[in-house]
Scaffold this motif. Structure first.
Motif, PDB file in Angstrom:
ATOM      1  N   THR A 161       0.861  -1.195   0.000  1.00 55.53           N
ATOM      2  CA  THR A 161       0.000   0.000   0.000  1.00 55.53           C
ATOM      3  C   THR A 161       0.890   1.235   0.000  1.00 55.53           C
ATOM      4  N   ILE A 162       0.716   2.066  -1.024  1.00 59.05           N
ATOM      5  CA  ILE A 162       1.586   3.224  -1.214  1.00 59.05           C
ATOM      6  C   ILE A 162       0.763   4.517  -1.171  1.00 59.05           C
ATOM      7  N   LEU A 163       1.312   5.516  -0.531  1.00 52.41           N
ATOM      8  CA  LEU A 163       0.701   6.849  -0.501  1.00 52.41           C
ATOM      9  C   LEU A 163       1.386   7.723  -1.541  1.00 52.41           C
ATOM     10  N   PHE A 166       7.173   0.852 -14.643  1.00 56.68           N
ATOM     11  CA  PHE A 166       7.907  -0.314 -14.155  1.00 56.68           C
ATOM     12  C   PHE A 166       7.002  -1.518 -13.929  1.00 56.68           C
ATOM     13  N   GLY A 167       5.751  -1.427 -14.408  1.00 57.41           N
ATOM     14  CA  GLY A 167       4.864  -2.579 -14.455  1.00 57.41           C
ATOM     15  C   GLY A 167       4.266  -3.047 -13.150  1.00 57.41           C
ATOM     16  N   VAL A 168       4.126  -2.158 -12.165  1.00 53.24           N
ATOM     17  CA  VAL A 168       3.558  -2.589 -10.877  1.00 53.24           C
ATOM     18  C   VAL A 168       2.304  -1.808 -10.492  1.00 53.24           C
ATOM     19  N   LYS A 169       1.859  -0.887 -11.332  1.00 48.89           N
ATOM     20  CA  LYS A 169       0.737  -0.021 -10.969  1.00 48.89           C
ATOM     21  C   LYS A 169      -0.513  -0.806 -10.580  1.00 48.89           C
ATOM     22  N   ASP A 170      -0.837  -1.847 -11.336  1.00 47.00           N
ATOM     23  CA  ASP A 170      -2.062  -2.618 -11.085  1.00 47.00           C
ATOM     24  C   ASP A 170      -1.936  -3.556  -9.894  1.00 47.00           C
ATOM     25  N   GLU A 171      -0.742  -3.686  -9.359  1.00 44.60           N
ATOM     26  CA  GLU A 171      -0.536  -4.599  -8.227  1.00 44.60           C
ATOM     27  C   GLU A 171      -0.178  -3.860  -6.941  1.00 44.60           C
ATOM     28  N   VAL A 172      -0.404  -2.540  -6.960  1.00 44.76           N
ATOM     29  CA  VAL A 172      -0.150  -1.706  -5.792  1.00 44.76           C
ATOM     30  C   VAL A 172      -1.454  -1.057  -5.355  1.00 44.76           C
ATOM     31  N   SER A 173      -1.693  -1.025  -4.055  1.00 43.59           N
ATOM     32  CA  SER A 173      -2.860  -0.324  -3.521  1.00 43.59           C
ATOM     33  C   SER A 173      -2.467   1.113  -3.211  1.00 43.59           C
ATOM     34  N   ILE A 174      -3.259   2.074  -3.719  1.00 46.34           N
ATOM     35  CA  ILE A 174      -2.963   3.485  -3.492  1.00 46.34           C
ATOM     36  C   ILE A 174      -3.785   3.982  -2.310  1.00 46.34           C
ATOM     37  N   ALA A 175      -3.117   4.461  -1.286  1.00 43.05           N
ATOM     38  CA  ALA A 175      -3.797   4.923  -0.068  1.00 43.05           C
ATOM     39  C   ALA A 175      -4.449   6.281  -0.290  1.00 43.05           C
TER      40      ALA A 175
END
Length: 317
Positions: free
Chosen positions: A141-143, A161-170
């Protein structure tokens, strides 16, 4: 006796008037009053006035952003100094992007004075997250914050870098990043500003963090300028952090006289080490940042740089 007294009085009045007119007044337009760049502007103003014994008087103006700073060139005079990334100056001169349909001959007169600390990207991960690379961000989870350069740039990098869809945005304001990191609400946050960044200093000292480095290939992919944050800048940081930056430069226009541009530039570099004693971000400014100035430098500033032995490109002259 009376005549001599009147003559002396007149001479004193003339000298007084001459002294008053000798004062150089400058308006320095920077950023929002809550930003580090506004604090830098205040430091520069104080350094200018102290070093010149008051002969250079700098008034700091708050700004809503770099685009506004550039746009105001159209209505300002020879006392105007402002900060902005060099890329915006080029866009203004070319009438592109946010300056499309808003071109003005005044933009052609913009000239650089000196570089100031760059907007530096920080991907700050808690030590407990175990994240040491962008690949490790998956499932975290990234802010990012909202509306800022850092937020936009951070989102772009996650996608690149190909991780946008696998990161939760706080959904948390960047001002709450450190408390959110400490209580485990987020695994990390993205921030952009001068280094050392106050919120990163606080996070590193209170919870322990790992600031991610980019590979050379990733830096090239971003299209941004490489910047190295030296080891030891933040608590627990044993190695250099290789990241990206958006250069920022102080500009004026050809309306400013050469002597004023010379005095401002010389005083800035003469006082930089003193300013660094009060704020470490000035320690990151050196002759190497001159390469960030991609357009012309004001002739008065060029005179200083040549006297001081700086290597300038033909494009900068």
């Amino acid at each position: 006796m009376k005549f001599r007294y009147l003559t002396a009085a007149a001479a004193m009045a003339a000298l007084s008037a001459l002294s008053a007119t000798a004062e150089t007044r400058v308006t320095y337009k920077s950023a929002k009053s809550t930003s580090s760049y506004y604090q830098m502007a205040v430091q520069i103003a104080e350094a200018m006035e102290n070093a010149s014994d008051g002969e250079i008087s700098v008034t700091v103006e708050e700004s809503q952003g770099s685009v506004q700073n550039v746009m105001e060139v159209r209505a300002r005079g020879g006392d105007y100094v402002f900060t902005t990334p060099p890329v915006l100056v080029k866009l203004a001169k070319d009438g592109k992007a946010m300056f499309d349909g808003k071109g003005d001959p005044a933009f052609d007169g913009i000239r650089a004075l000196f570089p100031i600390p760059s907007l530096t990207m920080h991907f700050v991960m808690s030590a407990d997250s175990g994240a040491a690379s962008f690949e490790d961000l998956k499932g975290k989870t990234i802010l990012l914050g909202k509306g800022s350069f850092g937020a936009r740039e951070g989102e772009k990098y996650l996608e690149l870098f190909g991780v946008k869809d696998e990161v939760s945005i706080a959904d948390v304001e960047l001002s709450n990043a450190v408390p959110a990191l400490k209580n485990g609400q987020i695994d990390g946050f993205v921030t952009a500003g001068s280094w050392p960044a106050p919120n990163v200093v606080e996070a590193a000292a209170s919870t322990g963090v790992n600031v991610l480095s980019l590979t050379e290939a990733q830096i090239e992919e971003t299209g941004r300028t490489k910047l190295v944050i030296p080891a030891g800048t933040y608590a627990g940081q044993d190695a250099d952090i290789v990241t990206t930056s958006l250069p920022v430069v102080a500009y004026t226009t050809t309306k400013m006289d050469d002597e004023t541009a010379y005095s401002l530039t010389k005083t800035y570099w003469d006082q930089k080490s003193n300013m660094a004693e009060g704020a470490k971000w000035w320690a990151g400014v050196d002759e190497g940042l001159m390469s960030n100035i991609t357009g012309q430098i004001h002739p008065g500033a060029v005179r200083y740089y040549e006297e001081a032995g700086f290597d300038l490109t033909d494009a900068q002259k």
